[in-house]
Structures are given as C-alpha cells and as structure tokens.
Write a protein that holds these residues in place. Structure first.
Motif, PDB file in Angstrom:
ATOM      1  N   LEU A  10       0.823  -1.203   0.000  1.00 35.80           N
ATOM      2  CA  LEU A  10       0.000   0.000   0.000  1.00 35.80           C
ATOM      3  C   LEU A  10       0.860   1.257   0.000  1.00 35.80           C
ATOM      4  O   LEU A  10       1.898   1.312   0.658  1.00 35.80           O
ATOM      5  CB  LEU A  10      -0.912   0.007   1.232  1.00 35.80           C
ATOM      6  N   SER A  11       0.420   2.268  -0.744  1.00 35.21           N
ATOM      7  CA  SER A  11       1.114   3.551  -0.759  1.00 35.21           C
ATOM      8  C   SER A  11       0.979   4.215   0.602  1.00 35.21           C
ATOM      9  O   SER A  11      -0.097   4.186   1.218  1.00 35.21           O
ATOM     10  CB  SER A  11       0.526   4.465  -1.842  1.00 35.21           C
ATOM     11  N   GLU A  12       2.063   4.823   1.078  1.00 29.40           N
ATOM     12  CA  GLU A  12       2.055   5.406   2.419  1.00 29.40           C
ATOM     13  C   GLU A  12       1.233   6.685   2.506  1.00 29.40           C
ATOM     14  O   GLU A  12       0.860   7.106   3.594  1.00 29.40           O
ATOM     15  CB  GLU A  12       3.489   5.685   2.876  1.00 29.40           C
ATOM     16  N   ASN A  13       0.939   7.305   1.362  1.00 31.27           N
ATOM     17  CA  ASN A  13       0.219   8.582   1.399  1.00 31.27           C
ATOM     18  C   ASN A  13      -1.295   8.431   1.351  1.00 31.27           C
ATOM     19  O   ASN A  13      -2.022   9.414   1.254  1.00 31.27           O
ATOM     20  CB  ASN A  13       0.676   9.478   0.234  1.00 31.27           C
ATOM     21  N   ARG A  18     -11.314   4.332   1.450  1.00 37.19           N
ATOM     22  CA  ARG A  18     -11.783   3.811   0.171  1.00 37.19           C
ATOM     23  C   ARG A  18     -10.638   3.640  -0.815  1.00 37.19           C
ATOM     24  O   ARG A  18     -10.627   2.693  -1.617  1.00 37.19           O
ATOM     25  CB  ARG A  18     -12.861   4.735  -0.397  1.00 37.19           C
ATOM     26  N   ASP A  19      -9.645   4.519  -0.747  1.00 40.29           N
ATOM     27  CA  ASP A  19      -8.462   4.369  -1.600  1.00 40.29           C
ATOM     28  C   ASP A  19      -7.649   3.145  -1.189  1.00 40.29           C
ATOM     29  O   ASP A  19      -7.075   2.437  -2.040  1.00 40.29           O
ATOM     30  CB  ASP A  19      -7.588   5.620  -1.519  1.00 40.29           C
ATOM     31  N   ILE A  20      -7.570   2.893   0.115  1.00 42.52           N
ATOM     32  CA  ILE A  20      -6.878   1.705   0.615  1.00 42.52           C
ATOM     33  C   ILE A  20      -7.587   0.440   0.148  1.00 42.52           C
ATOM     34  O   ILE A  20      -6.953  -0.517  -0.303  1.00 42.52           O
ATOM     35  CB  ILE A  20      -6.787   1.748   2.154  1.00 42.52           C
ATOM     36  N   LEU A  21      -8.909   0.443   0.223  1.00 45.94           N
ATOM     37  CA  LEU A  21      -9.686  -0.702  -0.251  1.00 45.94           C
ATOM     38  C   LEU A  21      -9.428  -0.960  -1.731  1.00 45.94           C
ATOM     39  O   LEU A  21      -9.273  -2.113  -2.155  1.00 45.94           O
ATOM     40  CB  LEU A  21     -11.185  -0.466  -0.014  1.00 45.94           C
ATOM     41  N   ASP A  22      -9.380   0.095  -2.511  1.00 44.92           N
ATOM     42  CA  ASP A  22      -9.141  -0.052  -3.945  1.00 44.92           C
ATOM     43  C   ASP A  22      -7.765  -0.644  -4.213  1.00 44.92           C
ATOM     44  O   ASP A  22      -7.613  -1.587  -5.000  1.00 44.92           O
ATOM     45  CB  ASP A  22      -9.263   1.305  -4.649  1.00 44.92           C
ATOM     46  N   ASN A  27     -12.326  -3.688  -2.130  1.00 45.08           N
ATOM     47  CA  ASN A  27     -13.484  -2.795  -2.183  1.00 45.08           C
ATOM     48  C   ASN A  27     -14.735  -3.552  -2.623  1.00 45.08           C
ATOM     49  O   ASN A  27     -15.272  -3.344  -3.709  1.00 45.08           O
ATOM     50  CB  ASN A  27     -13.200  -1.620  -3.123  1.00 45.08           C
ATOM     51  N   TRP A  28     -15.160  -4.450  -1.772  1.00 47.33           N
ATOM     52  CA  TRP A  28     -16.370  -5.228  -2.001  1.00 47.33           C
ATOM     53  C   TRP A  28     -16.958  -5.634  -0.646  1.00 47.33           C
ATOM     54  O   TRP A  28     -16.275  -5.611   0.379  1.00 47.33           O
ATOM     55  CB  TRP A  28     -16.088  -6.474  -2.853  1.00 47.33           C
ATOM     56  N   ASN A  29     -18.227  -5.973  -0.649  1.00 45.03           N
ATOM     57  CA  ASN A  29     -18.946  -6.309   0.582  1.00 45.03           C
ATOM     58  C   ASN A  29     -19.331  -7.775   0.608  1.00 45.03           C
ATOM     59  O   ASN A  29     -19.285  -8.484  -0.411  1.00 45.03           O
ATOM     60  CB  ASN A  29     -20.201  -5.449   0.725  1.00 45.03           C
ATOM     61  N   TYR A  70     -24.585 -15.352  12.541  1.00 46.76           N
ATOM     62  CA  TYR A  70     -23.270 -14.882  12.104  1.00 46.76           C
ATOM     63  C   TYR A  70     -23.318 -13.393  11.786  1.00 46.76           C
ATOM     64  O   TYR A  70     -24.249 -12.903  11.148  1.00 46.76           O
ATOM     65  CB  TYR A  70     -22.835 -15.663  10.870  1.00 46.76           C
ATOM     66  N   LYS A  71     -22.277 -12.659  12.237  1.00 46.92           N
ATOM     67  CA  LYS A  71     -22.174 -11.227  11.989  1.00 46.92           C
ATOM     68  C   LYS A  71     -20.968 -10.960  11.087  1.00 46.92           C
ATOM     69  O   LYS A  71     -19.847 -11.392  11.383  1.00 46.92           O
ATOM     70  CB  LYS A  71     -22.005 -10.450  13.294  1.00 46.92           C
ATOM     71  N   VAL A  72     -21.214 -10.228  10.009  1.00 45.46           N
ATOM     72  CA  VAL A  72     -20.144  -9.903   9.063  1.00 45.46           C
ATOM     73  C   VAL A  72     -19.348  -8.696   9.565  1.00 45.46           C
ATOM     74  O   VAL A  72     -19.925  -7.727  10.060  1.00 45.46           O
ATOM     75  CB  VAL A  72     -20.724  -9.590   7.669  1.00 45.46           C
ATOM     76  N   VAL A  73     -18.038  -8.769   9.452  1.00 43.71           N
ATOM     77  CA  VAL A  73     -17.174  -7.592   9.589  1.00 43.71           C
ATOM     78  C   VAL A  73     -16.712  -7.262   8.180  1.00 43.71           C
ATOM     79  O   VAL A  73     -15.938  -8.007   7.570  1.00 43.71           O
ATOM     80  CB  VAL A  73     -15.973  -7.858  10.508  1.00 43.71           C
ATOM     81  N   GLN A  74     -17.222  -6.162   7.620  1.00 44.11           N
ATOM     82  CA  GLN A  74     -16.912  -5.805   6.252  1.00 44.11           C
ATOM     83  C   GLN A  74     -15.447  -5.384   6.114  1.00 44.11           C
ATOM     84  O   GLN A  74     -14.810  -4.945   7.067  1.00 44.11           O
ATOM     85  CB  GLN A  74     -17.830  -4.677   5.772  1.00 44.11           C
ATOM     86  N   ASN A  75     -14.919  -5.497   4.901  1.00 43.71           N
ATOM     87  CA  ASN A  75     -13.543  -5.080   4.637  1.00 43.71           C
ATOM     88  C   ASN A  75     -13.322  -3.615   4.993  1.00 43.71           C
ATOM     89  O   ASN A  75     -12.255  -3.236   5.500  1.00 43.71           O
ATOM     90  CB  ASN A  75     -13.201  -5.307   3.166  1.00 43.71           C
ATOM     91  N   SER A  76     -14.319  -2.784   4.730  1.00 40.04           N
ATOM     92  CA  SER A  76     -14.196  -1.359   5.050  1.00 40.04           C
ATOM     93  C   SER A  76     -14.055  -1.146   6.551  1.00 40.04           C
ATOM     94  O   SER A  76     -13.311  -0.266   7.001  1.00 40.04           O
ATOM     95  CB  SER A  76     -15.411  -0.591   4.526  1.00 40.04           C
ATOM     96  N   GLU A  77     -14.740  -1.974   7.353  1.00 45.04           N
ATOM     97  CA  GLU A  77     -14.631  -1.861   8.806  1.00 45.04           C
ATOM     98  C   GLU A  77     -13.249  -2.286   9.279  1.00 45.04           C
ATOM     99  O   GLU A  77     -12.685  -1.683  10.204  1.00 45.04           O
ATOM    100  CB  GLU A  77     -15.718  -2.706   9.476  1.00 45.04           C
TER     101      GLU A  77
END
Length: 318
Positions: A10-13, A18-22, A27-29, A70-77
C-alpha cells in the motif's frame, strides 16, 4: 514484509479508507443469505434457515456456510480499524493488504518501528497482522509478528500472562460486533508489550555464546522434541529414512548458521533463527495456492505454533 508474496503493498500517502480498499482490491462487501437450500439425490429441494451462506456481492462468489446469528465484519470496517491502530502511536504504518483465495479470508499488515538485536546489525521489523474470515471458520484476528530481513524469518511476538498468550487477540463473528471491535482496539495497546518482550528475548539469546558442539546439541534436542526422532542406529529402511531426513535438515541448518554467524557472531539467537528459518522456508505446502498457504501457516497456523514452542524451550536455556 511478512506478506510480500501475497496481497498488495500500500502507498504510504493513502488516507481515505476507500483508496486503501481499492489498492488492496478489497473494495467489495459480503452479505449473509436468509437460509441455504439444496437438492436431494431424487431432485427434491430442501431448505433451512438455521444455516446461511456468506456471499461476495460483486461476484456472487459463495465464501462459506455460517450459522443464522453470524455477523459480518466488512472489509471497510477492518481497514478503518487498522487506520485507528496506525494512528495510535507515531511510526505505525498500514503497509500491506489483500485477500486469500476468492475472498474467504482477508488481511492487512501494519509496520511498527524496527530494532536491532545484540551488538550486530541484525534488524527486526515488528508488524501487526490483521486477519478476517468471511468463510465461517476464521475469527477476526490480530497477531503481533516480526520479520527478520537478514534471513526472511517470521517470528510471532508473544508475552504470556499466566495461561493467556498476548501475541494475538481474536473475536468471533457473533453478538455486538461494534462493541467487540472497540474492545479489540483497546486491547491492541498490548502489542507493544509483545514486541518489547520479543526484543528482550532476542537480546537475551544473543548474549549466550555457542560453540559448534553446543549448537549441534541444541538442534538435536529441538529436532527430537518438535520434529521427529533421530535413530540411535541405522539398520533398517525406516531408520535410514529417519537418519537421512535428519542429516538433510542439519546440513541446511548449518548452512544458514555458518552464513549468519560469520557476520553476526556465534550465539543462541543465531542457532534459534536457523531453526525458525528452516520452518518458514522448507515446510512443504502442496496443491493450489502454495504461496498463500505458506503465508497463512507461518503466521497463523501450525508453523507459527511450532515456532512459539521452540521459542519457549529456547528461553529455558538463557
């Protein structure tokens, strides 16, 4: 980096989650179905609401079968939790992330300030690996681990309080996940205890000088306790197989040890790292996804547990 062969650097900046997910291709649920159905051998449909499926919404890929609670922890979380951890202390950086398989498991890697062992230029780079399963099998897990660039070893940092191992923290996918993840964030301050303990252990081992005889004896004891038997005599096929396996392993250990000892000195730390390096790089992983399986096993699986047991034993010699 502990995850250099899987996932994405991952880029440090990057500051927007959402940019990190990309960049990590996360970047999907994931959603949980209301139930699960199948057909019997006669073609009759059957259905239950007691079991459900986790499904990746962008591809409709089935990721696992789970219980109805079951409880989902999304990637964004997960990414936002990692960003909070990265902002907890100066010098922590979110540097790696990605998915294993079709997304059944996802991970993030945070790098912490490095340190040297002993009087030599033997750098240790602590990381916090964050792991989340969408498959119904894996918990949300964080584990303190280190990378030793000199030989690409991975060693999980651990400090024990009674019977509780403080090298990792995990929460299951049920109940109030918001409350649980908040508790997890608060617990992660202990990662500094874990990495500081490993630093103390490494320096203690580096202070124990070793001769060729004591190194050989150490490996004999480690091998018979944690790997396989060493035959007293070699008379039949089984004994020859065991002896050849041990001689091959010991040759590789000596090659690693001699190379490192010539630059860093001859001590228990170098002998220990020859063993953990052998586990990291010579454990056989078959089938598809061998690189991914090696990564998982070295940090979270049986290889990680074996290295921890060897560390515990080695510390009894200090």
């Amino acid at each position: 980096m502990i995850t250099e062969h899987v996932g994405h650097r991952l880029s440090e900046n990057l500051t927007d989650y959402r940019d990190i997910l990309d960049q990590a291709e996360l970047n999907w649920n994931v959603e949980v179905t209301a139930g699960i159905g199948a057909k019997t051998s006669s073609g009759e449909p059957v259905y239950t609401s007691e079991k459900c499926a986790t499904v990746r919404t962008d591809t409709n890929q089935l990721l696992g079968v789970v219980g109805k609670n079951y409880k989902v922890v999304q990637n964004s979380e997960l990414v936002q939790l990692a960003q909070r951890v990265a902002g907890y202390e100066p010098g922590i950086k979110l540097v790696h992330g990605g998915a294993i398989g079709n997304g059944e498991r996802v991970f993030l890697g945070l790098q912490m300030p490095s340190f040297n062992v002993g009087n030599a230029d033997d750098e240790m780079r602590p990381y916090l690996a964050m792991w989340n399963g969408h498959n119904g099998k894996d918990s949300l897990l964080t584990i303190a681990t280190t990378k030793r660039p000199f030989c690409s070893n991975i060693q999980n940092a651990a400090t024990k309080e009674g019977k509780k191992n403080q090298s990792y923290w995990s929460i299951r996918h049920k109940g109030d996940m918001n409350e649980k993840t908040e508790d997890l964030f608060n617990a992660l301050s202990k990662v500094y205890i874990a990495t500081n303990t490993l630093k103390e252990q490494a320096n203690a081992m580096a202070a124990v000088p070793m001769t060729q005889v004591s190194v050989s004896d150490y490996w004999d004891n480690v091998y018979t306790q944690f790997f396989d038997e060493i035959p007293d005599k070699v008379e039949d096929r089984k004994e020859r197989r065991l002896n050849n396996k041990w001689l091959s392993t010991k040759t590789k250990l000596w090659q690693t040890y001699d190379r490192e000892a010539s630059q860093l000195g001859s001590n228990l730390w170098i002998a220990f790292n020859a063993v953990t390096g052998h586990i990291d790089h010579n454990t056989i992983h078959r089938g598809e996804g061998r690189t991914e399986n090696r990564f998982v096993n070295n940090i979270f699986g049986s290889s990680a547990r074996k290295k921890q047991k060897i560390l515990d034993y080695t510390m009894t010699l200090v």
